[in-house]
Write a protein that holds these residues in place. Structure first.
Motif, PDB file in Angstrom:
ATOM      1  N   ILE A   1       0.874  -1.127  -0.068  1.00  0.00           N
ATOM      2  CA  ILE A   1       0.022  -0.030  -0.048  1.00  0.00           C
ATOM      3  C   ILE A   1       0.728   1.372   0.176  1.00  0.00           C
ATOM      4  O   ILE A   1       1.809   1.350   0.898  1.00  0.00           O
ATOM      5  N   PHE A   2       0.738   2.053  -1.143  1.00  0.00           N
ATOM      6  CA  PHE A   2       1.437   3.302  -0.911  1.00  0.00           C
ATOM      7  C   PHE A   2       0.836   4.515  -0.786  1.00  0.00           C
ATOM      8  O   PHE A   2       1.124   5.678  -0.963  1.00  0.00           O
ATOM      9  N   ASP A   3      -0.550   4.168  -0.130  1.00  0.00           N
ATOM     10  CA  ASP A   3      -1.162   5.514   0.175  1.00  0.00           C
ATOM     11  C   ASP A   3      -1.105   5.549   1.889  1.00  0.00           C
ATOM     12  O   ASP A   3      -0.925   4.962   2.593  1.00  0.00           O
ATOM     13  N   THR A   4      -0.477   6.963   2.179  1.00  0.00           N
ATOM     14  CA  THR A   4      -0.124   7.373   3.336  1.00  0.00           C
ATOM     15  C   THR A   4      -1.278   7.348   4.317  1.00  0.00           C
ATOM     16  O   THR A   4      -0.955   7.014   5.701  1.00  0.00           O
ATOM     17  N   ASN A   5      -2.611   7.326   4.127  1.00  0.00           N
ATOM     18  CA  ASN A   5      -3.555   6.980   4.783  1.00  0.00           C
ATOM     19  C   ASN A   5      -3.504   5.635   5.332  1.00  0.00           C
ATOM     20  O   ASN A   5      -4.012   5.284   6.471  1.00  0.00           O
ATOM     21  N   ALA A   6      -2.851   4.778   5.104  1.00  0.00           N
ATOM     22  CA  ALA A   6      -2.743   3.433   5.561  1.00  0.00           C
ATOM     23  C   ALA A   6      -1.578   3.116   6.633  1.00  0.00           C
ATOM     24  O   ALA A   6      -1.336   2.125   7.362  1.00  0.00           O
ATOM     25  N   ILE A   7      -0.817   4.236   6.827  1.00  0.00           N
ATOM     26  CA  ILE A   7       0.282   4.115   7.684  1.00  0.00           C
ATOM     27  C   ILE A   7      -0.235   3.644   9.232  1.00  0.00           C
ATOM     28  O   ILE A   7       0.145   2.766   9.737  1.00  0.00           O
ATOM     29  N   GLN A   8      -1.014   4.618   9.560  1.00  0.00           N
ATOM     30  CA  GLN A   8      -1.425   4.483  11.138  1.00  0.00           C
ATOM     31  C   GLN A   8      -2.263   3.132  11.122  1.00  0.00           C
ATOM     32  O   GLN A   8      -1.949   2.303  12.181  1.00  0.00           O
ATOM     33  N   PRO A   9      -3.358   2.827  10.420  1.00  0.00           N
ATOM     34  CA  PRO A   9      -4.070   1.875  10.537  1.00  0.00           C
ATOM     35  C   PRO A   9      -3.364   0.574  10.446  1.00  0.00           C
ATOM     36  O   PRO A   9      -3.798  -0.701  11.010  1.00  0.00           O
ATOM     37  N   ILE A  10      -2.132   0.544   9.647  1.00  0.00           N
ATOM     38  CA  ILE A  10      -1.163  -0.724   9.626  1.00  0.00           C
ATOM     39  C   ILE A  10      -0.229  -0.936  10.518  1.00  0.00           C
ATOM     40  O   ILE A  10       0.074  -1.886  11.086  1.00  0.00           O
ATOM     41  N   LEU A  11       0.598   0.429  10.743  1.00  0.00           N
ATOM     42  CA  LEU A  11       1.665   0.124  11.453  1.00  0.00           C
ATOM     43  C   LEU A  11       1.402   1.048  12.926  1.00  0.00           C
ATOM     44  O   LEU A  11       2.422   0.648  14.080  1.00  0.00           O
ATOM     45  N   GLY A  12       0.432   1.661  12.886  1.00  0.00           N
ATOM     46  CA  GLY A  12       0.511   2.658  14.419  1.00  0.00           C
ATOM     47  C   GLY A  12      -0.016   1.893  15.670  1.00  0.00           C
ATOM     48  O   GLY A  12      -0.034   0.680  15.536  1.00  0.00           O
ATOM     49  N   PHE A  13       0.079   2.539  16.749  1.00  0.00           N
ATOM     50  CA  PHE A  13      -0.087   1.991  17.962  1.00  0.00           C
ATOM     51  C   PHE A  13      -1.418   1.296  18.280  1.00  0.00           C
ATOM     52  O   PHE A  13      -1.442   0.219  18.939  1.00  0.00           O
ATOM     53  N   ASN A  14      -2.574   1.878  17.590  1.00  0.00           N
ATOM     54  CA  ASN A  14      -3.749   1.341  17.751  1.00  0.00           C
ATOM     55  C   ASN A  14      -4.124   0.393  16.687  1.00  0.00           C
ATOM     56  O   ASN A  14      -5.315  -0.089  16.492  1.00  0.00           O
ATOM     57  N   SER A  15      -3.074   0.050  15.983  1.00  0.00           N
ATOM     58  CA  SER A  15      -3.204  -0.968  14.586  1.00  0.00           C
ATOM     59  C   SER A  15      -3.802  -2.162  15.229  1.00  0.00           C
ATOM     60  O   SER A  15      -3.306  -2.770  16.278  1.00  0.00           O
ATOM     61  N   ARG A  16      -4.771  -3.037  14.414  1.00  0.00           N
ATOM     62  CA  ARG A  16      -5.142  -4.278  14.926  1.00  0.00           C
ATOM     63  C   ARG A  16      -4.485  -5.343  14.086  1.00  0.00           C
ATOM     64  O   ARG A  16      -4.785  -6.544  14.134  1.00  0.00           O
ATOM     65  N   THR A  17      -3.405  -5.005  13.384  1.00  0.00           N
ATOM     66  CA  THR A  17      -2.561  -6.043  12.712  1.00  0.00           C
ATOM     67  C   THR A  17      -1.626  -6.507  13.387  1.00  0.00           C
ATOM     68  O   THR A  17      -1.381  -6.082  14.713  1.00  0.00           O
ATOM     69  N   SER A  18      -1.214  -7.663  12.888  1.00  0.00           N
ATOM     70  CA  SER A  18       0.066  -8.306  13.859  1.00  0.00           C
ATOM     71  C   SER A  18       1.057  -8.566  12.810  1.00  0.00           C
ATOM     72  O   SER A  18       0.969  -8.558  11.603  1.00  0.00           O
ATOM     73  N   LYS A  19       2.343  -8.892  13.299  1.00  0.00           N
ATOM     74  CA  LYS A  19       3.347  -9.099  12.383  1.00  0.00           C
ATOM     75  C   LYS A  19       3.189 -10.322  11.415  1.00  0.00           C
ATOM     76  O   LYS A  19       2.745 -11.300  11.862  1.00  0.00           O
ATOM     77  N   GLY A  20       3.579 -10.447  10.320  1.00  0.00           N
ATOM     78  CA  GLY A  20       3.695 -11.252   9.340  1.00  0.00           C
ATOM     79  C   GLY A  20       4.421 -12.640   9.469  1.00  0.00           C
ATOM     80  O   GLY A  20       5.243 -12.699  10.505  1.00  0.00           O
ATOM     81  N   PRO A  21       4.391 -13.536   8.359  1.00  0.00           N
ATOM     82  CA  PRO A  21       5.140 -14.820   8.645  1.00  0.00           C
ATOM     83  C   PRO A  21       6.486 -14.714   8.597  1.00  0.00           C
ATOM     84  O   PRO A  21       7.539 -15.351   9.103  1.00  0.00           O
TER      85      PRO A  21
END
Ligand code: HEM
Length: 525
Positions: free
Chosen positions: A132-152
């Motif tokens: 994703i090259f869209d800066t809107n995605a930075i916080q939802p993906i990397l930020g402190f409140n992100s619900r993502t987890s590290k990948g394989p």
């Protein structure tokens, strides 16, 4: 029905079921060795029971059906089917491996940015991966409140703060690291300055002759990191390093190409990581750190340093010991090549921009300098060099939560997909930085209009997994750049060609900088 038909037919049905029930739903990247072992066992049993010919036709039927099921699903029925991207990457990441080799390690540097131009801000760059090259995605993906987890990728080697995917465990361990860094950083600053003085002596001895820049910078950072972890320096700066230490560093730097290829296929890395730990270079590296850590533990330390925080907070058990060994290796590998690489690139930029060196003289001559404090132009030079040429090219992997992830003003990413933020491409995106390919340190000071979207500057990452050594690295870089610039002019050989040099920068996990010689000429005014 004859056995010759029943067995291959059963194998084909099993392959389709396996794909439908298991492979589509679960990540099995960490089970490659077990799968290979089970497959050979199954094949051996079939051959023993029904003969080799029937075993081969059954295996072929299984593999071909499985391959077909996987390709059909990934190409046309996958939840990411609507995302554009090269068709080869829909089917397999092997194309990325081939492209990395074909472009001589320019994948994240050249191929990725082209994806953005061709396909837009959301590109399918793997069977289950979107970049994703869209800066809107930075916080939802990397930020402190992100619900993502590290990948394989983070499952591959020994467990450490960096290489693990358990968010709760990471949060706890990270607290130990952050506290340790906070408490010991100001104590460590004078040591950093001592190492800089050693480097300056080494430069002084060169007497204005050409010196190998990469070696000077990388040796410096290895010395600092080994002092941080083991209490004693490797002794590169002073020429006292042991033969083993020299071999280890050569191994670490020399194996980056392998890493650059395999990071696209972490399941393969995982499969070879265990066997590799018993032989050759990896074994030597493990034994060396184990011995150094034993020596470090034996030091009775009146002033607790960073490592004593880690040692105290880690249970004395086989598992705790494994963690400490892993993390001591992590600090050396995460903190040395990265800082050394950045320093090399900063000095090349300074060699190309003598006017910036003059600006640094003015700034540094006027102040009581400390590597602990940021200085406007000094930090701007470091930032601008890292924006153009980060030390880490690998776009960190995250996995979306099962319910999926909506990017504000962007797209919805289905659940359990790998998402990456290609930091290098974002920092070179003209929507985020004006004249993005130009070295303009002033964009961080007096010309903020040239840095329209500073959130796209991620050399240390951001969020809960932000580089744990960021402050230390900044301290080292400030110390070395200020120390050198106050005394010397950086002169590149007349034959230096900017395009050839930067064109040859390679992206493996970290950045590969072509070998470069420079002269450090005594400052005249
Ligand atoms: C200029 C030098 C450095 C740069 C550019 C840099 C960059 C980075 C980046 C981009 C990451 C994220 C990697 C990922 O997501 O997989 C990272 C993580 C990390 N770095 Fe650094 N680093 C530098 C120096 C250091 C130093 C000196 C240390 C020494 C302690 C260090 C320790 C770590 C650790 C432990 C992590 C993992 C953090 C976590 O997962 O919680 N780094 N670094």
């Amino acid at each position: 029905m004859a056995l010759e038909t029943v067995l291959p037919l059963t194998a084909a049905i099993s392959a389709i079921s396996l794909h439908h029930v298991v492979l589509r739903r679960y990540e099995i990247d960490h089970l490659v060795l077990q799968i290979v072992a089970a497959s050979w066992f199954a094949f051996g049993s079939l051959a023993y029971e029904f003969g080799v010919q029937l075993a081969v036709s059954t295996a072929l039927s299984f593999l071909l059906t499985l391959g077909l099921a996987i390709i059909t699903y990934r190409a046309w029925f996958h939840p990411l089917r609507e995302f554009p991207g090269p068709w080869q990457l829909r089917i397999s990441k092997f194309w990325a491996v081939w492209k990395t080799l074909d472009t001589k390690f320019q994948y994240f540097k050249s191929v990725h940015p082209e994806f953005r131009k061709r396909y837009g801000d959301y590109v399918r760059t793997g069977p289950r991966e979107v970049s994703i090259f869209d800066t809107n995605a930075i916080q939802p993906i990397l930020g402190f409140n992100s619900r993502t987890s590290k990948g394989p990728y983070y499952d591959v080697f020994e467990r450490s703060l960096h290489l693990n995917r358990d968010k709760a465990w990471h949060r706890q361990r990270r607290r130990v690291w952050d506290n340790g860094m906070k408490q010991s950083l100001s104590d460590f600053a004078p040591r950093v300055e001592e190492f800089t003085s050693e480097l300056l002596e080494r430069i002084e001895k060169s007497n204005g002759a050409l010196v190998p820049l990469n070696e000077f910078c990388v040796h410096y950072s290895y010395d600092v990191m080994s002092a941080l972890v083991f209490g004693t320096s490797i002794g590169f700066n002073t020429g006292q390093s042991s033969e083993v230490a020299r071999r280890i560093v050569a191994i670490l730097s020399g194996n980056l190409h392998g890493l650059g290829v395999m990071l696209h296929v972490p399941w393969f890395m995982k499969a070879i990581a265990t066997p590799l730990s018993f032989v050759g270079p990896v074994k030597l590296w493990e034994e060396w750190t184990r011995d150094r850590l034993a020596e470090r533990r034996a030091i009775k330390d009146p002033n607790p340093d960073f490592m004593s925080h880690l040692i105290e907070a880690t249970p004395r058990s086989p598992e705790g010991d494994r963690l400490l060994f892993g993390e001591s290796r992590l600090i050396i590998s995460a903190g040395s090549d990265t800082t050394g690489t950045n320093l090399t690139l900063i000095f090349v930029q300074l060699g190309l921009h003598p006017e910036v060196v003059r600006g640094l003289w003015e700034e540094l001559d006027e102040i009581e300098y400390s590597c602990l404090r940021s200085q406007p132009l000094l930090d701007a030079v470091i930032n601008e060099s890292m924006r153009l040429w980060p030390a880490v090219f690998f776009p960190t992997q995250r996995v979306t939560p099962p319910e999926g992830l909506q990017i504000p003003n962007g797209r919805f990413i289905p659940g359990n997909m790998i998402v990456t933020i290609p930091a290098f491409a974002m920092a070179r995106d003209e929507r985020n930085f004006a004249m993005p390919d130009k070295f303009i340190p002033e964009r961080w000071t007096t010309r903020p209009e040239l840095a329209m979207n500073k959130a796209a500057f991620l050399p240390f990452l951001t969020g809960p997994y932000v580089c744990a050594g960021k402050s230390l690295a900044m301290m080292e870089m400030r110390s070395v750049v200020a120390g050198v610039v106050q005394k010397y002019d950086i002169v590149l050989p007349e034959t230096f060609d900017e395009e050839i040099f930067f064109g040859a920068v390679e992206d493996h996990w970290t950045t590969g900088v072509p070998k470069q010689q420079v002269r450090f000429d005594k400052r005249k005014n």
